[in-house]
Scaffold this motif. Structure first.
Motif, PDB file in Angstrom:
ATOM      1  N   PRO A  51       0.813  -1.230   0.000  1.00 17.63           N
ATOM      2  CA  PRO A  51       0.000   0.000   0.000  1.00 17.63           C
ATOM      3  C   PRO A  51       0.841   1.273   0.000  1.00 17.63           C
ATOM      4  O   PRO A  51       0.491   2.260  -0.648  1.00 17.63           O
ATOM      5  CB  PRO A  51      -0.816  -0.097   1.289  1.00 17.63           C
ATOM      6  N   PHE A  52       1.967   1.243   0.691  1.00 17.77           N
ATOM      7  CA  PHE A  52       2.842   2.411   0.732  1.00 17.77           C
ATOM      8  C   PHE A  52       3.489   2.657  -0.632  1.00 17.77           C
ATOM      9  O   PHE A  52       3.649   3.790  -1.062  1.00 17.77           O
ATOM     10  CB  PHE A  52       3.910   2.249   1.816  1.00 17.77           C
ATOM     11  N   MET A  53       3.852   1.582  -1.327  1.00 21.00           N
ATOM     12  CA  MET A  53       4.442   1.727  -2.652  1.00 21.00           C
ATOM     13  C   MET A  53       3.400   2.199  -3.653  1.00 21.00           C
ATOM     14  O   MET A  53       3.703   3.012  -4.527  1.00 21.00           O
ATOM     15  CB  MET A  53       5.058   0.400  -3.104  1.00 21.00           C
ATOM     16  N   LEU A  54       2.171   1.719  -3.540  1.00 17.96           N
ATOM     17  CA  LEU A  54       1.107   2.175  -4.435  1.00 17.96           C
ATOM     18  C   LEU A  54       0.839   3.667  -4.262  1.00 17.96           C
ATOM     19  O   LEU A  54       0.556   4.374  -5.236  1.00 17.96           O
ATOM     20  CB  LEU A  54      -0.172   1.371  -4.201  1.00 17.96           C
ATOM     21  N   LEU A  55       0.943   4.149  -3.047  1.00 18.89           N
ATOM     22  CA  LEU A  55       0.788   5.578  -2.789  1.00 18.89           C
ATOM     23  C   LEU A  55       1.857   6.372  -3.531  1.00 18.89           C
ATOM     24  O   LEU A  55       1.566   7.392  -4.157  1.00 18.89           O
ATOM     25  CB  LEU A  55       0.861   5.846  -1.286  1.00 18.89           C
ATOM     26  N   ALA A  56       3.089   5.902  -3.490  1.00 17.43           N
ATOM     27  CA  ALA A  56       4.180   6.587  -4.185  1.00 17.43           C
ATOM     28  C   ALA A  56       4.026   6.485  -5.702  1.00 17.43           C
ATOM     29  O   ALA A  56       4.253   7.463  -6.421  1.00 17.43           O
ATOM     30  CB  ALA A  56       5.522   6.004  -3.749  1.00 17.43           C
ATOM     31  N   VAL A  57       3.605   5.336  -6.204  1.00 23.08           N
ATOM     32  CA  VAL A  57       3.431   5.153  -7.645  1.00 23.08           C
ATOM     33  C   VAL A  57       2.307   6.043  -8.174  1.00 23.08           C
ATOM     34  O   VAL A  57       2.332   6.472  -9.332  1.00 23.08           O
ATOM     35  CB  VAL A  57       3.189   3.662  -7.977  1.00 23.08           C
ATOM     36  N   ALA A  58       1.342   6.361  -7.336  1.00 26.46           N
ATOM     37  CA  ALA A  58       0.252   7.250  -7.755  1.00 26.46           C
ATOM     38  C   ALA A  58       0.785   8.605  -8.197  1.00 26.46           C
ATOM     39  O   ALA A  58       0.164   9.274  -9.029  1.00 26.46           O
ATOM     40  CB  ALA A  58      -0.760   7.408  -6.626  1.00 26.46           C
ATOM     41  N   CYS A  59       1.931   9.011  -7.690  1.00 26.12           N
ATOM     42  CA  CYS A  59       2.531  10.288  -8.086  1.00 26.12           C
ATOM     43  C   CYS A  59       2.950  10.287  -9.558  1.00 26.12           C
ATOM     44  O   CYS A  59       3.181  11.343 -10.136  1.00 26.12           O
ATOM     45  CB  CYS A  59       3.745  10.603  -7.222  1.00 26.12           C
ATOM     46  N   LEU A  60       3.076   9.141 -10.155  1.00 24.39           N
ATOM     47  CA  LEU A  60       3.432   9.064 -11.567  1.00 24.39           C
ATOM     48  C   LEU A  60       2.215   9.205 -12.466  1.00 24.39           C
ATOM     49  O   LEU A  60       2.352   9.476 -13.656  1.00 24.39           O
ATOM     50  CB  LEU A  60       4.140   7.737 -11.863  1.00 24.39           C
ATOM     51  N   PHE A  61       1.036   9.004 -11.931  1.00 19.07           N
ATOM     52  CA  PHE A  61      -0.188   9.057 -12.724  1.00 19.07           C
ATOM     53  C   PHE A  61      -1.007  10.295 -12.367  1.00 19.07           C
ATOM     54  O   PHE A  61      -1.032  11.259 -13.095  1.00 19.07           O
ATOM     55  CB  PHE A  61      -1.015   7.781 -12.505  1.00 19.07           C
ATOM     56  N   ARG A  62      -1.687  10.226 -11.252  1.00 23.02           N
ATOM     57  CA  ARG A  62      -2.519  11.350 -10.828  1.00 23.02           C
ATOM     58  C   ARG A  62      -2.854  11.159  -9.354  1.00 23.02           C
ATOM     59  O   ARG A  62      -3.268  10.090  -8.940  1.00 23.02           O
ATOM     60  CB  ARG A  62      -3.811  11.385 -11.632  1.00 23.02           C
ATOM     61  N   LEU A  63      -2.707  12.223  -8.603  1.00 26.09           N
ATOM     62  CA  LEU A  63      -3.077  12.194  -7.193  1.00 26.09           C
ATOM     63  C   LEU A  63      -4.484  12.752  -7.035  1.00 26.09           C
ATOM     64  O   LEU A  63      -4.865  13.689  -7.741  1.00 26.09           O
ATOM     65  CB  LEU A  63      -2.102  13.022  -6.370  1.00 26.09           C
ATOM     66  N   PRO A  64      -5.239  12.201  -6.097  1.00 28.04           N
ATOM     67  CA  PRO A  64      -6.555  12.785  -5.824  1.00 28.04           C
ATOM     68  C   PRO A  64      -6.404  14.216  -5.315  1.00 28.04           C
ATOM     69  O   PRO A  64      -5.402  14.568  -4.694  1.00 28.04           O
ATOM     70  CB  PRO A  64      -7.136  11.887  -4.733  1.00 28.04           C
ATOM     71  N   ARG A  65      -7.388  15.017  -5.558  1.00 25.21           N
ATOM     72  CA  ARG A  65      -7.329  16.439  -5.215  1.00 25.21           C
ATOM     73  C   ARG A  65      -7.077  16.683  -3.730  1.00 25.21           C
ATOM     74  O   ARG A  65      -6.362  17.611  -3.358  1.00 25.21           O
ATOM     75  CB  ARG A  65      -8.611  17.120  -5.665  1.00 25.21           C
ATOM     76  N   PHE A  66      -7.617  15.827  -2.865  1.00 25.75           N
ATOM     77  CA  PHE A  66      -7.426  16.049  -1.426  1.00 25.75           C
ATOM     78  C   PHE A  66      -5.977  15.806  -0.984  1.00 25.75           C
ATOM     79  O   PHE A  66      -5.589  16.219   0.100  1.00 25.75           O
ATOM     80  CB  PHE A  66      -8.397  15.182  -0.601  1.00 25.75           C
ATOM     81  N   MET A  67      -5.171  15.162  -1.814  1.00 22.68           N
ATOM     82  CA  MET A  67      -3.772  14.907  -1.480  1.00 22.68           C
ATOM     83  C   MET A  67      -2.839  15.991  -2.027  1.00 22.68           C
ATOM     84  O   MET A  67      -1.628  15.891  -1.868  1.00 22.68           O
ATOM     85  CB  MET A  67      -3.347  13.537  -2.011  1.00 22.68           C
ATOM     86  N   LEU A  68      -3.386  17.003  -2.661  1.00 26.78           N
ATOM     87  CA  LEU A  68      -2.592  18.073  -3.257  1.00 26.78           C
ATOM     88  C   LEU A  68      -2.583  19.296  -2.340  1.00 26.78           C
ATOM     89  O   LEU A  68      -3.589  19.601  -1.710  1.00 26.78           O
ATOM     90  CB  LEU A  68      -3.175  18.465  -4.617  1.00 26.78           C
ATOM     91  N   PRO A  69      -1.463  20.026  -2.306  1.00 28.40           N
ATOM     92  CA  PRO A  69      -1.430  21.251  -1.506  1.00 28.40           C
ATOM     93  C   PRO A  69      -2.227  22.362  -2.189  1.00 28.40           C
ATOM     94  O   PRO A  69      -2.510  22.311  -3.387  1.00 28.40           O
ATOM     95  CB  PRO A  69       0.057  21.586  -1.444  1.00 28.40           C
ATOM     96  N   ALA A  70      -2.547  23.385  -1.435  1.00 30.37           N
ATOM     97  CA  ALA A  70      -3.387  24.478  -1.933  1.00 30.37           C
ATOM     98  C   ALA A  70      -2.754  25.194  -3.129  1.00 30.37           C
ATOM     99  O   ALA A  70      -3.451  25.530  -4.087  1.00 30.37           O
ATOM    100  CB  ALA A  70      -3.654  25.470  -0.808  1.00 30.37           C
ATOM    101  N   TRP A  71      -1.432  25.429  -3.093  1.00 29.64           N
ATOM    102  CA  TRP A  71      -0.805  26.154  -4.199  1.00 29.64           C
ATOM    103  C   TRP A  71      -0.950  25.387  -5.502  1.00 29.64           C
ATOM    104  O   TRP A  71      -1.165  25.984  -6.569  1.00 29.64           O
ATOM    105  CB  TRP A  71       0.671  26.468  -3.927  1.00 29.64           C
ATOM    106  N   TYR A  72      -0.858  24.067  -5.472  1.00 29.54           N
ATOM    107  CA  TYR A  72      -0.950  23.255  -6.687  1.00 29.54           C
ATOM    108  C   TYR A  72      -2.386  23.230  -7.218  1.00 29.54           C
ATOM    109  O   TYR A  72      -2.613  23.339  -8.430  1.00 29.54           O
ATOM    110  CB  TYR A  72      -0.440  21.840  -6.406  1.00 29.54           C
ATOM    111  N   LYS A  73      -3.351  23.110  -6.311  1.00 31.50           N
ATOM    112  CA  LYS A  73      -4.757  23.157  -6.732  1.00 31.50           C
ATOM    113  C   LYS A  73      -5.080  24.506  -7.371  1.00 31.50           C
ATOM    114  O   LYS A  73      -5.744  24.559  -8.405  1.00 31.50           O
ATOM    115  CB  LYS A  73      -5.680  22.893  -5.543  1.00 31.50           C
TER     116      LYS A  73
END
Length: 149
Positions: free
Chosen positions: A95-117
Motif C-alpha cells: 500500500p505504501f508503494m502504491l501511494l508513491a506510484v500514484a505520483c506518476l499518474f494522478r493524485l486525488p485532489r485532497f492529497m494536493l497542496p493548496a498552491w498546486y490546486k
C-alpha cells in the motif's frame, strides 16, 4: 542471534547511511514541493510521468512511508525479529508503494497542496512555476528572511 563479522557491520552501516540520505532528500524535496518553495518540477515533462500534469515533486513526501516502514522491517529482520515472513512483508509494503506510484499518474485532489490546486484551477501556466525562486528544493535554505517576491 548469531555473531556479526566486520563486513556484515560495514554493509549494514553503508546501507543504513544510503537509506538515511535518500530519506532526508525525500523529506526535504517533498516538504519543499508541498509548501510551494519548489515548483519548477510541475512545468517539466518527466520521463516517468503518465498523466497530463506532473505530480512527480510530491513523490518525495509520498515515498517516505514506504522508506520508513521498509527500513523498520529490514532492521527487525537483521535483529532476528521475524514478525513478518517474506510474503507478508510484501503485503505490508504494497500500500505504501502504491501511494508513491500514484505520483506518476494522478493524485486525488485532497492529497494536493493548496498552491498546486490553485495553479491547476488557473490553467496550469508553466511560466508561473518556472521562476528562479522555485527552481530547487533547497531554495528555502538560500533565501534570506527579508526577500519579498
Amino acid at each position: 542471534m548469531g555473531e556479526f563479522n566486520v563486513m556484515d557491520v560495514l554493509a549494514i552501516l553503508l546501507a543504513g547511511t544510503v537509506i538515511l540520505l535518500i530519506t532526508l532528500y525525500c523529506l526535504i524535496s517533498g516538504v519543499a514541493a508541498m509548501n510551494g518553495t519548489w515548483r519548477s518540477w510541475a512545468a517539466k515533462r518527466n520521463m516517468y510521468q503518465f498523466g497530463r500534469h506532473s505530480y512527480f515533486g510530491f513523490l518525495g513526501i509520498y515515498l517516505l512511508p514506504f522508506l520508513l516502514v521498509g527500513s523498520f522491517l529490514a532492521v527487525c529482520a537483521e535483529l532476528g525479529l521475524n514478525w513478518f515472513d517474506g510474503v507478508n512483508t510484501t503485503y505490508v509494503l504494497a500500500p505504501f508503494m502504491l501511494l508513491a506510484v500514484a505520483c506518476l499518474f494522478r493524485l486525488p485532489r485532497f492529497m494536493l497542496p493548496a498552491w498546486y490546486k490553485d495553479w491547476l484551477d488557473r490553467g496550469a501556466n508553466k511560466d508561473e512555476v518556472l521562476k528562479p525562486e522555485y527552481s530547487s528544493p533547497f531554495t528555502w535554505l538560500r533565501r534570506s528572511g527579508n526577500v519579498h517576491r
